[in-house]
Design an enzyme around this catalytic site. Structure first.
Site, PDB file in Angstrom:
ATOM      1  N   ASN A  43      -1.901  -7.534  -1.656  1.00  0.00           N
ATOM      2  CA  ASN A  43      -1.499  -8.640  -0.779  1.00  0.00           C
ATOM      3  C   ASN A  43      -2.704  -9.534  -0.502  1.00  0.00           C
ATOM      4  O   ASN A  43      -3.849  -9.066  -0.398  1.00  0.00           O
ATOM      5  CB  ASN A  43      -0.816  -8.165   0.500  1.00  0.00           C
ATOM      6  CG  ASN A  43      -1.572  -7.140   1.301  1.00  0.00           C
ATOM      7  OD1 ASN A  43      -2.355  -6.361   0.759  1.00  0.00           O
ATOM      8  ND2 ASN A  43      -1.350  -7.112   2.601  1.00  0.00           N
ATOM      9  N   ILE A  44      -2.411 -10.817  -0.411  1.00  0.00           N
ATOM     10  CA  ILE A  44      -3.455 -11.832  -0.207  1.00  0.00           C
ATOM     11  C   ILE A  44      -2.995 -12.728   0.939  1.00  0.00           C
ATOM     12  O   ILE A  44      -2.012 -13.462   0.795  1.00  0.00           O
ATOM     13  CB  ILE A  44      -3.670 -12.656  -1.498  1.00  0.00           C
ATOM     14  CG1 ILE A  44      -4.005 -11.729  -2.681  1.00  0.00           C
ATOM     15  CG2 ILE A  44      -4.770 -13.707  -1.288  1.00  0.00           C
ATOM     16  CD1 ILE A  44      -3.955 -12.406  -4.042  1.00  0.00           C
ATOM     17  N   GLU A  45      -3.677 -12.612   2.066  1.00  0.00           N
ATOM     18  CA  GLU A  45      -3.242 -13.342   3.260  1.00  0.00           C
ATOM     19  C   GLU A  45      -3.917 -14.709   3.354  1.00  0.00           C
ATOM     20  O   GLU A  45      -4.823 -15.026   2.575  1.00  0.00           O
ATOM     21  CB  GLU A  45      -3.531 -12.487   4.500  1.00  0.00           C
ATOM     22  CG  GLU A  45      -2.725 -11.195   4.436  1.00  0.00           C
ATOM     23  CD  GLU A  45      -2.837 -10.324   5.664  1.00  0.00           C
ATOM     24  OE1 GLU A  45      -3.768 -10.524   6.472  1.00  0.00           O
ATOM     25  OE2 GLU A  45      -1.968  -9.437   5.810  1.00  0.00           O
ATOM     26  N   CYS A  54       2.686 -10.951  -0.957  1.00  0.00           N
ATOM     27  CA  CYS A  54       2.676  -9.489  -0.971  1.00  0.00           C
ATOM     28  C   CYS A  54       2.122  -8.961  -2.292  1.00  0.00           C
ATOM     29  O   CYS A  54       2.108  -9.654  -3.319  1.00  0.00           O
ATOM     30  CB  CYS A  54       4.097  -8.953  -0.816  1.00  0.00           C
ATOM     31  SG  CYS A  54       4.850  -9.252   0.782  1.00  0.00           S
ATOM     32  N   GLU A  56       3.449  -6.770  -4.266  1.00  0.00           N
ATOM     33  CA  GLU A  56       4.476  -6.645  -5.309  1.00  0.00           C
ATOM     34  C   GLU A  56       4.644  -7.959  -6.055  1.00  0.00           C
ATOM     35  O   GLU A  56       4.748  -7.996  -7.284  1.00  0.00           O
ATOM     36  CB  GLU A  56       5.817  -6.255  -4.675  1.00  0.00           C
ATOM     37  CG  GLU A  56       5.808  -4.914  -3.973  1.00  0.00           C
ATOM     38  CD  GLU A  56       5.415  -5.002  -2.501  1.00  0.00           C
ATOM     39  OE1 GLU A  56       4.536  -5.829  -2.144  1.00  0.00           O
ATOM     40  OE2 GLU A  56       5.989  -4.245  -1.706  1.00  0.00           O
ATOM     41  N   CYS A  91       9.183  -5.607   1.047  1.00  0.00           N
ATOM     42  CA  CYS A  91       9.881  -6.533   1.946  1.00  0.00           C
ATOM     43  C   CYS A  91      11.072  -7.167   1.218  1.00  0.00           C
ATOM     44  O   CYS A  91      11.204  -7.084  -0.007  1.00  0.00           O
ATOM     45  CB  CYS A  91       8.921  -7.604   2.462  1.00  0.00           C
ATOM     46  SG  CYS A  91       8.656  -8.977   1.328  1.00  0.00           S
ATOM     47  N   CYS A  94      10.277  -9.681  -1.632  1.00  0.00           N
ATOM     48  CA  CYS A  94       9.853  -9.012  -2.885  1.00  0.00           C
ATOM     49  C   CYS A  94      11.041  -8.369  -3.585  1.00  0.00           C
ATOM     50  O   CYS A  94      11.136  -8.388  -4.810  1.00  0.00           O
ATOM     51  CB  CYS A  94       8.759  -7.989  -2.607  1.00  0.00           C
ATOM     52  SG  CYS A  94       7.196  -8.779  -2.156  1.00  0.00           S
TER      53      CYS A  94
HETATM   54  N1  THU Z   1       3.048  -6.647   2.574  1.00  0.00           N
HETATM   55  C1  THU Z   1       3.021  -6.391   1.234  1.00  0.00           C
HETATM   56  O1  THU Z   1       2.062  -6.735   0.536  1.00  0.00           O
HETATM   57  N2  THU Z   1       4.075  -5.754   0.686  1.00  0.00           N
HETATM   58  C2  THU Z   1       5.160  -5.309   1.386  1.00  0.00           C
HETATM   59  O2  THU Z   1       6.125  -4.851   0.788  1.00  0.00           O
HETATM   60  C3  THU Z   1       5.167  -5.386   2.845  1.00  0.00           C
HETATM   61  C4  THU Z   1       4.164  -6.313   3.440  1.00  0.00           C
HETATM   62  C5  THU Z   1       1.894  -7.322   3.178  1.00  0.00           C
HETATM   63  C6  THU Z   1       2.130  -8.719   3.655  1.00  0.00           C
HETATM   64  C7  THU Z   1       1.088  -8.870   4.715  1.00  0.00           C
HETATM   65  O3  THU Z   1      -0.127  -9.255   4.104  1.00  0.00           O
HETATM   66  C8  THU Z   1       0.911  -7.477   5.278  1.00  0.00           C
HETATM   67  O4  THU Z   1       1.475  -6.593   4.301  1.00  0.00           O
HETATM   68  C9  THU Z   1       1.571  -7.244   6.610  1.00  0.00           C
HETATM   69  O5  THU Z   1       2.866  -7.694   6.604  1.00  0.00           O
END
Ligand code: THU
Length: 140
Positions: A43-45, A54, A56, A91, A94
């Protein structure tokens, strides 16, 4: 299955690259393509939140951007910084992206914690985690 264990380990390694200064929740994914390739993602915020992606989707988009669109399974490893949850479910967004490319009755979602018992993981079919999905078939 040994292959899934390896996929979980790859997801755990990818998780180390997660960029999560806001949530501190780190996720790694490893996507097994039908051709045998494995695409990893984290994941890259983003400081403006909406562009956050996310793990995935990072993995799926990496594969698709290289011309690969047929997939067998995805392993997902996630949890708060410093810990790993045994169950980091993908999520809804995804799941929808998976439904665009993956066969709902055979694509597998593998959830596990490689730091716990690496042989213990759960395997779900896409159709069971996203029933009644809107897919490209709806547009035919
Ligand atoms: N996140 C994912 O990368 N994959 C998921 O299936 C659930 C959530 C990440 C998004 C965000 O950066 C962090 O987790 C918290 O929501």
């Amino acid at each position: 299955m040994n292959d899934y264990r390896q996929l979980i380990e790859k997801a755990a390694k990818a998780r180390n690259f997660a960029y999560t200064p806001y949530s501190h929740y780190k996720v790694g994914a490893a996507l097994l393509a039908k051709n045998g390739n494995v695409y990893t993602g984290c994941n890259i915020e983003n400081s403006t939140h909406t562009p956050t992606v996310c793990a995935e989707r990072t993995a799926i988009f990496k594969a698709v951007s290289e011309g690969v669109k047929e997939f067998e399974a995805i392993a997902i490893v996630g949890g708060k910084e410093g810990e790993i949850s045994p169950f980091c479910a993908p999520c809804g967004v995804c799941r929808q992206v998976m439904a665009e490319f993956c066969d709902p009755s055979s694509f597998k979602i593998v959830l596990g914690n490689p730091l716990g018992n690496p042989d213990k993981f759960e395997v779900y079919l896409l159709r069971d985690v996203l029933p009644y999905a809107f897919t490209p078939k709806n547009l035919e």
